[in-house]
Design a protein around this motif. Structure first.
Motif, mmCIF file in Angstrom:
data_model
loop_
_atom_site.group_PDB
_atom_site.id
_atom_site.type_symbol
_atom_site.label_atom_id
_atom_site.label_comp_id
_atom_site.label_asym_id
_atom_site.label_seq_id
_atom_site.Cartn_x
_atom_site.Cartn_y
_atom_site.Cartn_z
ATOM 1 N N THR A 129 29.071 -36.673 15.655
ATOM 2 C CA THR A 129 28.666 -36.347 17.177
ATOM 3 C C THR A 129 29.655 -35.191 17.702
ATOM 4 O O THR A 129 29.053 -34.073 18.080
ATOM 5 C CB THR A 129 28.881 -37.455 18.145
ATOM 6 N N TYR A 134 22.721 -36.399 24.227
ATOM 7 C CA TYR A 134 21.769 -36.451 23.147
ATOM 8 C C TYR A 134 21.666 -36.451 21.849
ATOM 9 O O TYR A 134 20.589 -36.338 21.135
ATOM 10 C CB TYR A 134 20.744 -35.284 23.807
ATOM 11 N N THR A 178 21.119 -37.835 10.034
ATOM 12 C CA THR A 178 20.875 -39.044 9.163
ATOM 13 C C THR A 178 22.183 -38.668 8.153
ATOM 14 O O THR A 178 22.001 -37.827 7.721
ATOM 15 C CB THR A 178 19.495 -39.012 8.593
ATOM 16 N N TYR A 180 19.559 -34.503 15.997
ATOM 17 C CA TYR A 180 19.475 -35.827 15.142
ATOM 18 C C TYR A 180 20.367 -35.600 14.042
ATOM 19 O O TYR A 180 19.836 -34.542 13.183
ATOM 20 C CB TYR A 180 18.075 -36.006 14.930
ATOM 21 N N TYR A 218 22.009 -38.153 18.386
ATOM 22 C CA TYR A 218 21.287 -39.280 17.819
ATOM 23 C C TYR A 218 21.959 -39.171 16.223
ATOM 24 O O TYR A 218 21.718 -38.386 15.448
ATOM 25 C CB TYR A 218 19.940 -39.098 17.774
#
Length: 71
Positions: free
Chosen positions: A26, A41, A5, A3, A43
């Motif tokens: 990614t 997977y 951000t 993940y 994110y």
């Protein structure tokens, strides 16, 4: 599930640049994990914050950028 951000000033990126940023982040995560199996997977969230919601060195970012532009 990896993940990431990314915080950016609101309206600083158009849809095309956001897509490119998501793809590159990614790719970097896949490279770090050393397996393509993780790609589905990953994110990535681009969090847009109003410009008055940033600070650098104790000063709101707009003031910092304005001072830098003046030299």
């Amino acid at each position: 599930m990896p993940y990431a951000t990314i915080h950016v000033p609101a309206d600083s990126l158009d849809a095309e640049r956001k897509a490119e940023l998501i793809a590159r982040v990614t790719d970097a995560i896949v490279e770090a994990e050393r397996t393509e199996r993780v790609r589905p997977y990953v994110y990535v969230v681009i969090d847009e914050t109003n410009r008055d919601g940033y600070g650098l060195g104790g000063t709101p970012i707009d003031i910092t950028l304005e001072r830098a532009a003046r030299g």
